[in-house]
Every structure is written in structure tokens, then in C-alpha cells.
Design a protein around this motif. Structure first.
Motif, PDB file in Angstrom:
ATOM      1  N   THR A  27      32.804 -85.945  -7.937  1.00  0.00           N
ATOM      2  CA  THR A  27      31.669 -86.364  -8.761  1.00  0.00           C
ATOM      3  C   THR A  27      31.461 -85.375  -9.894  1.00  0.00           C
ATOM      4  OG1 THR A  27      30.198 -85.225  -7.255  1.00  0.00           O
ATOM      5  CG2 THR A  27      30.384 -87.595  -7.002  1.00  0.00           C
ATOM      6  N   CYS A  28      30.724 -85.857 -10.880  1.00  0.00           N
ATOM      7  CA  CYS A  28      30.413 -85.003 -12.016  1.00  0.00           C
ATOM      8  C   CYS A  28      28.944 -84.655 -11.944  1.00  0.00           C
ATOM      9  CB  CYS A  28      30.667 -85.746 -13.319  1.00  0.00           C
ATOM     10  SG  CYS A  28      32.364 -86.212 -13.511  1.00  0.00           S
ATOM     11  N   ARG A  29      28.540 -83.700 -12.755  1.00  0.00           N
ATOM     12  CA  ARG A  29      27.111 -83.375 -12.793  1.00  0.00           C
ATOM     13  C   ARG A  29      26.360 -84.452 -13.560  1.00  0.00           C
ATOM     14  NH1 ARG A  29      28.732 -77.423 -14.347  1.00  0.00           N
ATOM     15  NH2 ARG A  29      30.285 -77.364 -12.697  1.00  0.00           N
TER      16      ARG A  29
ATOM     17  N   GLU B  54      26.750 -84.898 -17.337  1.00  0.00           N
ATOM     18  CA  GLU B  54      28.070 -84.900 -17.964  1.00  0.00           C
ATOM     19  C   GLU B  54      28.515 -86.321 -18.337  1.00  0.00           C
ATOM     20  OE1 GLU B  54      30.289 -81.013 -16.103  1.00  0.00           O
ATOM     21  OE2 GLU B  54      30.182 -82.833 -14.940  1.00  0.00           O
TER      22      GLU B  54
ATOM     23  N   VAL C 165      37.631 -82.575 -10.055  1.00  0.00           N
ATOM     24  CA  VAL C 165      37.245 -82.737 -11.460  1.00  0.00           C
ATOM     25  C   VAL C 165      36.968 -81.358 -12.043  1.00  0.00           C
ATOM     26  CG1 VAL C 165      35.362 -83.528 -12.900  1.00  0.00           C
ATOM     27  CG2 VAL C 165      36.296 -85.021 -11.159  1.00  0.00           C
TER      28      VAL C 165
END
Lengths: 241, 218
Positions: free
Chosen positions: A121-123, A126, A240
């Protein structure tokens, strides 16, 4: 619209095309913008987009690679559309939510999901490029299938007694881990090597060795087996960055 | 190819020189001959050379070697032709073999290729169809440099089915089924690895901290 529906049928090749079509049109009606009565507020729209994206990514199995990719790009567009700005793109928040929903829908236990999600997952703030989005969604689906296979494997290992011998489980998982470890050969040779390592003979030997002292030993429950198996899978997932 | 697994000899490959009558810029005719010189810092006993053809039709190879005289003393350097018009393209006007990889070993040479100090490769292309021609990825392997083939990996020579241990435990799970499931799990993992992307978010921070040098005042 009908053409698009038929295209989806051809892409996904469902076992029950009629039911698939019925579901397709039903979904189309339910998730169209006009239908969203309570969806006037921002949160409602957000949920609606999420549901629609989920539906897209579920349309085709990931082994139908072209269809799957098409659907993912539809989902990506669907998630990035809307909002106040013209081209808001997909942010990390909605992407993470989508991945969580995919895993939850697949009834993956929480303790297995979280290490995976931590990797892909991304923040929240982002912007998620399409390639990462695609890889993340694909990873979730592959994990679901991997889990299903591991579950079947446990069924074989426990010999319908409900519990499997810990030593045997560890031997099998150890063999898999060895096979997954990158050997220094190029691709075709490596496949041959793995084929030999994971062949019935080698596995039988490994399990036999594990059982060499014929004492009754601890068992491994299904949850732990699945957790250990997915850990092998997750170490191979590219994080990621 | 027998050359895998050992290092090519270090050498200096000079840039190709085209031979042409008249001024290169004004003449319309295409050059028919290209010469490439190769210098070896240490004289080598050539075992084989490997290269990729790029539309050259014939190869002539001359080497400058030092003949050792009878009593072990070194003789003068002399040029000898060890390959004459070796055909690289069967029909110079067509594409056949125009970009093949070629491996020439010492058995194919006219004479011994020991103590080679310099080499001159003369490429000819009689057909005017090709704009230019050359050879690429030129590598030389010296004699005696071959590393003996390592033994077979153990998985290649593992017990064949008839040697399978017969005294397996009774209660052992069915190996065929186990194998099939484990293989599927492996395939899934492998497939995922194959579809990795090179795309990145482009984070600068390492474990939540930034490198101070990345921050700027602008």
C-alpha cells in the motif's frame, strides 16, 4: 452498452454467462450515478466509486491477463474520476482501501493481510501510478489464490484427520522455500531445477526424513500453516518504494 | 557454445577503418572493405573468437605472431594469413546470416594461432545494397583458459523413479497431491515475480527519515 457487456463476457468467459450478464446489468444500474440516492455527499460518492472499482477488478480472473488488465485500468479510471478537480488521479488512501476490500472479500485472516498490505500500500497522500496500482491489485488476487492452494495442501497433509504433523508441514514448506530461493541459473534451467525439487520423489523424501523418528509430535494448525506459507509468498512481493 | 563460463581475453579493438577509393564524402560508391585492428597487451594462444556479424559478407584474418625458433629463442614478429575470405553471408545481397553470431575456433584457421600479438580483420561486402557493415561484440578466448565443466548439479542426477525409497512411512501424505499443490503455489509466486513493475512512487525517505542533503532552500 450491450456491446460492452458482451465484450466483458467474452473476456471473462464465466461458467454461467447468463448469470454473469444479469449481474453485470444489475451492477450497472445500481452503481450508475443517478441511482446513488444517498450518494450525494462526498463520502457516499467515494464508497460508490470503491464498490464499482471492486466490481471491475473482480470481473475477470487474473490469468486472463488482457481482460484483467483492461478491467484494472477501468477501475483505475473509475477511482481517479470524480472529485472536484479535473484529473485528481488515484491517491494512496483509496488504493489502500481497495486492496483491503479485496483481501477482506476473500476472507483472508487479518494477520496474513497486514504484512502484505504493509508492503504494497501507499501512504494516504501519495499519488499512485497505474503500474503500482496494477501490481498491487494483482498481488492481492494472486495471494488469494495462493491461500486457496495452501488450504488444499493442508487438507492433503492432514490426511482428513483435521490436524497435520508439524514436522511434515515444515518439511514441505521448507522445500518450497528452497525452490523459491533464487538459484544462480538462468530461467529455463531454474525451472527444471525447481521441477525436480518439487517433484513427488523429492517431496516424499523430505517428508520421510522429517518423520524419521516415529514419535508422535506436535501438530500444526491450519491457521499457522497458512501464515507460514503466505510469509514465503510475501517475502517475494516487491515492496512499493 | 563452449565459451560460456569463462572470461574473454582483454584486448584493444580499434575502430573500424573503411577503405575507399577517392574522397569518402564526395564519392557515391559505397566502401567495400572495412579493416579492424585488434591489439593484445599480452600475446595469446587463440582458442576461439566470437562475434556478431553486421552485414559483412567475407572475413579475412591476418595475425602478427612471434614464431619460436628451435632452441626456444623467440623469432621475429611476422604477419600470416590465417583465414581467407571466410564466408559470413552465403548471398551478400540478401539478409541471410547478416546478423548471425559466429564462433571461429583455431581448427578452422590455416595455421597455428599461438603467440598472437596483433590481429587484423578485413571485412568485405561486395554488395552495394548495405549502407555500412561491420562486426560487433568481438570477443577472444585464449587456449587453456577453459574451466573444466563442473559436475552435474545434484538435482539433475537425483535418484530416478526406480531408485525411489520404498520404505516410506505408511502415514505419509500422498506425495503426488502434495507435489501438485506445492508446484501450483510456486507457480503463483513465480508469476507474481515475473510481473513486477519497475514503477516507483519516488519516495526519498528511508524508514521515515529524510536525508538532510536532499532538502534544498529553493
Amino acid at each position: 452498452m450491450v456491446r460492452e457487456a458482451l465484450l466483458k463476457v467474452l473476456e471473462a468467459r464465466p461458467d454461467e454467462p447468463v448469470a454473469f450478464l444479469a449481474g453485470y446489468f444489475e451492477k450497472l444500474v445500481l452503481s450508475s450515478p443517478e441511482a446513488g440516492d444517498g450518494g450525494g455527499d462526498h463520502h457516499g460518492q467515494h464508497q460508490q466509486r470503491l464498490v464499482r472499482a471492486l466490481w471491475y477488478v473482480h470481473l475477470a480472473h487474473h490469468s486472463h491477463r488482457t481482460a484483467f488488465n483492461n478491467n484494472i485500468s477501468m477501475a483505475y479510471e473509475c477511482l481517479s474520476a470524480g472529485g472536484r478537480r479535473k484529473k485528481p488521479g488515484v491517491n494512496g488512501k483509496i488504493y489502500s482501501e481497495l486492496l483491503k476490500r479485496i483481501c477482506r472479500d476473500g476472507e483472508v485472516p487479518e494477520e496474513i493481510i497486514s504484512p502484505l498490505l504493509r508492503k504494497i500500500t501507499c501512504r494516504d497522500h501519495e499519488a499512485v501510478p497505474f503500474d503500482i496500482f496494477r501490481y498491487g491489485v494483482l498481488t492481492c488476487f494472486v495471494l488469494l489464490e495462493f491461500l486457496a492452494k495452501a488450504d488444499t495442501l493442508y487438507d492433503v497433509l492432514d490426511d482428513s484427520s483435521g490436524v497435520a504433523d508439524k514436522r511434515v508441514c515444515l518439511a514441505v514448506l521448507g522445500t518450497l522455500e528452497e525452490a523459491l530461493q533464487a538459484s544462480n541459473f538462468s530461467v529455463p534451467v531454474r525451472y527444471l531445477e525447481v521441477g525436480s525439487k518439487l517433484g513427488p520423489d523429492c517431496l516424499a523424501l523430505a517428508m520421510d526424513r522429517a518423520l524419521v523418528d516415529r514419535k508422535v509430535s506436535a501438530s500444526m494448525n491450519r491457521g499457522e500453516f497458512l501464515r507460514r506459507a503466505t510469509a514465503l509468498f510475501i517475502t517475494k512481493v516487491k515492496p512499493v518504494d | 557454445m563452449g565459451t560460456m563460463g569463462h572470461e574473454p581475453v582483454p584486448c584493444t579493438i580499434k575502430s573500424a577503418v573503411t577503405l575507399q577509393v577517392g574522397d569518402v564524402r564526395r564519392e557515391l560508391g559505397r566502401p567495400g572493405v572495412v579493416v579492424i585492428d585488434v591489439a593484445f597487451p599480452q600475446p595469446i594462444d587463440l582458442q576461439e573468437m566470437v562475434f556478431k556479424n553486421y552485414y559483412a559478407a567475407f572475413l579475412t584474418m591476418r595475425v602478427q605472431r612471434r614464431r619460436s625458433l628451435n632452441r626456444g629463442t623467440e623469432g621475429p614478429l611476422q604477419w600470416v594469413t590465417c583465414l581467407q575470405d571466410y564466408c559470413l553471408m552465403p548471398n551478400p545481397h540478401t539478409e541471410d546470416c547478416s546478423q548471425d553470431y559466429v564462433c571461429l575456433s583455431r581448427d578452422q584457421m590455416f595455421c597455428d594461432v599461438d603467440h598472437v600479438a596483433t590481429m587484423r580483420l578485413i571485412l568485405r561486402q561486395p554488395s552495394p545494397v548495405w549502407f555500412n557493415f561491420s562486426i560487433e561484440e568481438l570477443r577472444f578466448y585464449a587456449q587453456g583458459q577453459k574451466i573444466p565443466q563442473k559436475g552435474f548439479p545434484s538435482w539433475l542426477s537425483h535418484p530416478s523413479p526406480q531408485e525411489q525409497p520404498a520404505n516410506l512411512h505408511e502415514e505419509l501424505p500422498n506425495p503426488d497431491k502434495v507435489s501438485s499443490e506445492v508446484q501450483k503455489m510456486w507457480v503463483l509466486t513465480e508469476m507474481l515475480q515475473a510481473s513486477q513493475t519497475a514503477a516507483r512512487i519516488g519516495r526519498f525517505d528511508v524508514d521515515g527519515c529524510y536525508d538532510i542533503n536532499l532538502l534544498s532552500y529553493t
